[in-house]
Design a protein around this motif. Structure first.
Motif, PDB file in Angstrom:
ATOM      1  N   MET A 161       0.840  -1.169   0.000  1.00  0.00           N
ATOM      2  CA  MET A 161       0.000   0.000   0.000  1.00  0.00           C
ATOM      3  C   MET A 161       0.893   1.243   0.000  1.00  0.00           C
ATOM      4  O   MET A 161       1.765   1.376   0.839  1.00  0.00           O
ATOM      5  N   SER A 162       0.686   2.130  -0.967  1.00  0.00           N
ATOM      6  CA  SER A 162       1.522   3.321  -1.052  1.00  0.00           C
ATOM      7  C   SER A 162       0.741   4.538  -0.569  1.00  0.00           C
ATOM      8  O   SER A 162      -0.420   4.719  -0.903  1.00  0.00           O
ATOM      9  N   ALA A 163       1.412   5.349   0.219  1.00  0.00           N
ATOM     10  CA  ALA A 163       0.783   6.562   0.728  1.00  0.00           C
ATOM     11  C   ALA A 163       1.034   7.702  -0.258  1.00  0.00           C
ATOM     12  O   ALA A 163       2.151   7.861  -0.742  1.00  0.00           O
ATOM     13  N   GLU A 164      -0.016   8.459  -0.563  1.00  0.00           N
ATOM     14  CA  GLU A 164       0.144   9.594  -1.467  1.00  0.00           C
ATOM     15  C   GLU A 164       0.657  10.786  -0.697  1.00  0.00           C
ATOM     16  O   GLU A 164       0.282  11.009   0.445  1.00  0.00           O
ATOM     17  N   MET A 165       1.529  11.538  -1.367  1.00  0.00           N
ATOM     18  CA  MET A 165       2.038  12.762  -0.763  1.00  0.00           C
ATOM     19  C   MET A 165       0.929  13.805  -0.791  1.00  0.00           C
ATOM     20  O   MET A 165       0.281  13.981  -1.819  1.00  0.00           O
ATOM     21  N   PRO A 166       0.694  14.490   0.317  1.00  0.00           N
ATOM     22  CA  PRO A 166      -0.317  15.551   0.281  1.00  0.00           C
ATOM     23  C   PRO A 166       0.174  16.699  -0.601  1.00  0.00           C
ATOM     24  O   PRO A 166       1.375  16.972  -0.670  1.00  0.00           O
ATOM     25  N   LYS A 167      -0.762  17.334  -1.285  1.00  0.00           N
ATOM     26  CA  LYS A 167      -0.400  18.473  -2.125  1.00  0.00           C
ATOM     27  C   LYS A 167      -0.016  19.643  -1.228  1.00  0.00           C
ATOM     28  O   LYS A 167      -0.717  19.944  -0.259  1.00  0.00           O
ATOM     29  N   LEU A 168       1.081  20.276  -1.567  1.00  0.00           N
ATOM     30  CA  LEU A 168       1.493  21.455  -0.823  1.00  0.00           C
ATOM     31  C   LEU A 168       0.635  22.638  -1.264  1.00  0.00           C
ATOM     32  O   LEU A 168       0.314  22.759  -2.446  1.00  0.00           O
ATOM     33  N   PRO A 169       0.268  23.493  -0.337  1.00  0.00           N
ATOM     34  CA  PRO A 169      -0.536  24.645  -0.728  1.00  0.00           C
ATOM     35  C   PRO A 169       0.263  25.582  -1.629  1.00  0.00           C
ATOM     36  O   PRO A 169       1.460  25.784  -1.422  1.00  0.00           O
ATOM     37  N   ARG A 170      -0.383  26.097  -2.645  1.00  0.00           N
ATOM     38  CA  ARG A 170       0.249  27.034  -3.566  1.00  0.00           C
ATOM     39  C   ARG A 170      -0.072  28.447  -3.099  1.00  0.00           C
ATOM     40  O   ARG A 170      -1.153  28.704  -2.573  1.00  0.00           O
ATOM     41  N   THR A 171       0.860  29.354  -3.308  1.00  0.00           N
ATOM     42  CA  THR A 171       0.606  30.748  -3.002  1.00  0.00           C
ATOM     43  C   THR A 171       0.052  31.410  -4.240  1.00  0.00           C
ATOM     44  O   THR A 171       0.732  31.493  -5.267  1.00  0.00           O
ATOM     45  N   LEU A 172      -1.195  31.842  -4.164  1.00  0.00           N
ATOM     46  CA  LEU A 172      -1.847  32.513  -5.279  1.00  0.00           C
ATOM     47  C   LEU A 172      -1.917  34.000  -4.985  1.00  0.00           C
ATOM     48  O   LEU A 172      -2.304  34.409  -3.891  1.00  0.00           O
ATOM     49  N   LEU A 173      -1.529  34.799  -5.978  1.00  0.00           N
ATOM     50  CA  LEU A 173      -1.492  36.247  -5.829  1.00  0.00           C
ATOM     51  C   LEU A 173      -2.569  36.897  -6.672  1.00  0.00           C
ATOM     52  O   LEU A 173      -2.903  36.412  -7.756  1.00  0.00           O
ATOM     53  N   THR A 174      -3.072  38.022  -6.204  1.00  0.00           N
ATOM     54  CA  THR A 174      -3.964  38.833  -7.028  1.00  0.00           C
ATOM     55  C   THR A 174      -3.095  39.660  -7.981  1.00  0.00           C
ATOM     56  O   THR A 174      -1.868  39.759  -7.809  1.00  0.00           O
ATOM     57  N   ALA A 175      -3.721  40.288  -8.967  1.00  0.00           N
ATOM     58  CA  ALA A 175      -2.983  41.146  -9.899  1.00  0.00           C
ATOM     59  C   ALA A 175      -2.325  42.299  -9.145  1.00  0.00           C
ATOM     60  O   ALA A 175      -1.190  42.680  -9.440  1.00  0.00           O
ATOM     61  N   GLU A 176      -3.011  42.824  -8.155  1.00  0.00           N
ATOM     62  CA  GLU A 176      -2.450  43.927  -7.373  1.00  0.00           C
ATOM     63  C   GLU A 176      -1.218  43.474  -6.584  1.00  0.00           C
ATOM     64  O   GLU A 176      -0.196  44.169  -6.560  1.00  0.00           O
ATOM     65  N   GLU A 177      -1.293  42.309  -5.957  1.00  0.00           N
ATOM     66  CA  GLU A 177      -0.147  41.803  -5.196  1.00  0.00           C
ATOM     67  C   GLU A 177       1.039  41.531  -6.114  1.00  0.00           C
ATOM     68  O   GLU A 177       2.179  41.857  -5.776  1.00  0.00           O
ATOM     69  N   LEU A 178       0.769  40.949  -7.293  1.00  0.00           N
ATOM     70  CA  LEU A 178       1.848  40.676  -8.238  1.00  0.00           C
ATOM     71  C   LEU A 178       2.462  41.965  -8.760  1.00  0.00           C
ATOM     72  O   LEU A 178       3.679  42.077  -8.877  1.00  0.00           O
ATOM     73  N   SER A 179       1.641  42.973  -9.029  1.00  0.00           N
ATOM     74  CA  SER A 179       2.179  44.241  -9.525  1.00  0.00           C
ATOM     75  C   SER A 179       3.067  44.908  -8.482  1.00  0.00           C
ATOM     76  O   SER A 179       4.102  45.482  -8.820  1.00  0.00           O
ATOM     77  N   GLU A 180       2.681  44.797  -7.216  1.00  0.00           N
ATOM     78  CA  GLU A 180       3.518  45.356  -6.145  1.00  0.00           C
ATOM     79  C   GLU A 180       4.831  44.589  -6.036  1.00  0.00           C
ATOM     80  O   GLU A 180       5.897  45.187  -5.872  1.00  0.00           O
ATOM     81  N   MET A 181       4.756  43.271  -6.151  1.00  0.00           N
ATOM     82  CA  MET A 181       5.955  42.451  -6.050  1.00  0.00           C
ATOM     83  C   MET A 181       6.925  42.752  -7.192  1.00  0.00           C
ATOM     84  O   MET A 181       8.137  42.854  -6.983  1.00  0.00           O
ATOM     85  N   LEU A 182       6.400  42.915  -8.408  1.00  0.00           N
ATOM     86  CA  LEU A 182       7.245  43.170  -9.577  1.00  0.00           C
ATOM     87  C   LEU A 182       7.548  44.647  -9.780  1.00  0.00           C
ATOM     88  O   LEU A 182       8.342  45.005 -10.640  1.00  0.00           O
ATOM     89  N   GLN A 183       6.878  45.499  -9.016  1.00  0.00           N
ATOM     90  CA  GLN A 183       7.022  46.947  -9.110  1.00  0.00           C
ATOM     91  C   GLN A 183       6.683  47.435 -10.518  1.00  0.00           C
ATOM     92  O   GLN A 183       7.436  48.173 -11.152  1.00  0.00           O
ATOM     93  N   VAL A 184       5.528  46.985 -10.985  1.00  0.00           N
ATOM     94  CA  VAL A 184       4.999  47.392 -12.286  1.00  0.00           C
ATOM     95  C   VAL A 184       3.542  47.780 -12.094  1.00  0.00           C
ATOM     96  O   VAL A 184       2.919  47.407 -11.099  1.00  0.00           O
ATOM     97  N   PRO A 185       2.971  48.526 -13.053  1.00  0.00           N
ATOM     98  CA  PRO A 185       1.550  48.867 -12.935  1.00  0.00           C
ATOM     99  C   PRO A 185       0.657  47.626 -13.009  1.00  0.00           C
ATOM    100  O   PRO A 185       0.984  46.652 -13.699  1.00  0.00           O
ATOM    101  N   LYS A 186      -0.459  47.664 -12.325  1.00  0.00           N
ATOM    102  CA  LYS A 186      -1.411  46.557 -12.348  1.00  0.00           C
ATOM    103  C   LYS A 186      -1.903  46.314 -13.778  1.00  0.00           C
ATOM    104  O   LYS A 186      -2.126  45.173 -14.176  1.00  0.00           O
TER     105      LYS A 186
END
Length: 90
Positions: A1-26
């Motif tokens: 019996m093989s145990a499945e690895m649980p999926k790691l949570p992904r970090t999802l960003l909004t367009a506003e958060e991504l624009s702030e991170m990249l320092q570009v306009p939304k």
């Protein structure tokens, strides 16, 4: 019996958060997403989209080939634009 690895949570960003991170306009983030330059993750219902932080980081780590770029108008010029990478190219 093989145990499945649980999926790691992904970090999802909004367009506003991504624009702030990249320092570009939304608006640039939305434009790149429409062009398919930045992949999006559709949320259930299909109306809203988010940006996967891991995928965005991989785009930047992939280097200049296929890299995200910003078109900027040259100062003093009305007609021409140039592509500039979003990170320093060594």
């Amino acid at each position: 019996m093989s145990a499945e690895m649980p999926k790691l949570p992904r970090t999802l960003l909004t367009a506003e958060e991504l624009s702030e991170m990249l320092q570009v306009p939304k608006s640039w983030v939305y434009q790149q997403a429409r062009r398919g330059e930045i992949p999006t993750v559709p949320l259930p219902g299909g109306r809203y989209k988010r940006f996967d932080l891991q995928v965005i980081e991989e785009l930047f780590l992939s280097g200049p080939k296929g890299s995200l770029t910003i078109r900027r108008k040259r100062k003093g010029s009305n007609s021409s634009s140039r592509k500039e990478p979003l990170w320093p190219v060594s």
